[in-house]
Design a protein around this motif. Sequence first.
Motif, PDB file in Angstrom:
ATOM      1  N   ALA A 197      39.027  40.721  10.603  1.00 56.99           N
ATOM      2  CA  ALA A 197      39.999  41.438   9.774  1.00 56.99           C
ATOM      3  C   ALA A 197      41.128  40.539   9.292  1.00 56.99           C
ATOM      4  O   ALA A 197      42.074  41.025   8.663  1.00 56.99           O
ATOM      5  CB  ALA A 197      40.573  42.616  10.561  1.00 56.99           C
ATOM      6  N   TYR A 219      43.283  37.687   7.199  1.00 57.14           N
ATOM      7  CA  TYR A 219      43.361  37.230   5.803  1.00 57.14           C
ATOM      8  C   TYR A 219      42.441  36.035   5.619  1.00 57.14           C
ATOM      9  O   TYR A 219      42.411  35.122   6.438  1.00 57.14           O
ATOM     10  CB  TYR A 219      44.791  36.793   5.465  1.00 57.14           C
ATOM     11  N   PHE A 263      36.889  40.476   5.377  1.00 57.33           N
ATOM     12  CA  PHE A 263      38.219  41.060   5.590  1.00 57.33           C
ATOM     13  C   PHE A 263      38.290  42.507   5.105  1.00 57.33           C
ATOM     14  O   PHE A 263      38.740  43.400   5.825  1.00 57.33           O
ATOM     15  CB  PHE A 263      39.262  40.197   4.868  1.00 57.33           C
ATOM     16  N   TRP A 264      37.832  42.746   3.901  1.00 57.16           N
ATOM     17  CA  TRP A 264      37.938  44.083   3.315  1.00 57.16           C
ATOM     18  C   TRP A 264      37.038  45.083   4.049  1.00 57.16           C
ATOM     19  O   TRP A 264      37.371  46.261   4.175  1.00 57.16           O
ATOM     20  CB  TRP A 264      37.605  44.035   1.825  1.00 57.16           C
ATOM     21  N   SER A 320      38.770  45.744   7.591  1.00 61.48           N
ATOM     22  CA  SER A 320      40.006  46.502   7.391  1.00 61.48           C
ATOM     23  C   SER A 320      39.699  47.945   7.001  1.00 61.48           C
ATOM     24  O   SER A 320      40.335  48.890   7.491  1.00 61.48           O
ATOM     25  CB  SER A 320      40.873  45.833   6.326  1.00 61.48           C
ATOM     26  N   SER A 321      38.710  48.131   6.129  1.00 60.93           N
ATOM     27  CA  SER A 321      38.316  49.486   5.720  1.00 60.93           C
ATOM     28  C   SER A 321      37.754  50.268   6.901  1.00 60.93           C
ATOM     29  O   SER A 321      38.024  51.465   7.058  1.00 60.93           O
ATOM     30  CB  SER A 321      37.273  49.422   4.602  1.00 60.93           C
TER      31      SER A 321
END
Length: 199
Positions: free
Chosen positions: A45, A47, A52-53, A56-57
């Motif tokens: 998660a 940067y 990452f996306w 995070s989702s």
Amino acid sequence: MPLVPRWALLSSGCAPVVLICGWTIAARLEGPAYDPATQTISVLAAYGAAGFWVMSSALAALGICHLLTALGLRAAALPGRVALGAGGVAAFVVALLPPPSSGGSLRHGAVAAVGFAFLALWPVLAADRRGAAPWGLRLVPSAAATVLMVVSAAWFVIEMHNDGAAGAAERLVTSIQSLWPFVVVASCLRHRYDTGPAR
């Protein structure tokens, strides 16, 4: 009005699915450089991570699932529902506070620790001490779930400190924490059918 609506089964059942699918897909996007046994979910998660996306989702969706389950789980004691909802909020905030690509993040770590604590304590706080309670809300199974979560979280801390299998330990504790709400909701619905319609 039923003490647990059927949609709570969907929200609680989605929690482990979105979490496990999230870290699986994110790890595949990251490639062979990522070691799920030793590296944490937070690495996925961070940067700059390839997935990452996705991670995070998944964390945000996990938080929403816990919040919805806490809303629907009216059979549980209020302190437990509040703790489950707070754990959901923490998961959502963790998604909004990704760690940097290298090094740690105090904000991310602190919110994750608070979330772990709420999700470990909610089973015993939600317990119904009456004999006729659904199985998942009885004191012994609830206390056992909390102890299991605390022990697995302690293992995670030890592995983090020793640079060991932190990824495996974290996946164990988060899997248990995301699955237990489903067990509780399912037991409440089963109890309702076994004892007849709620009045």
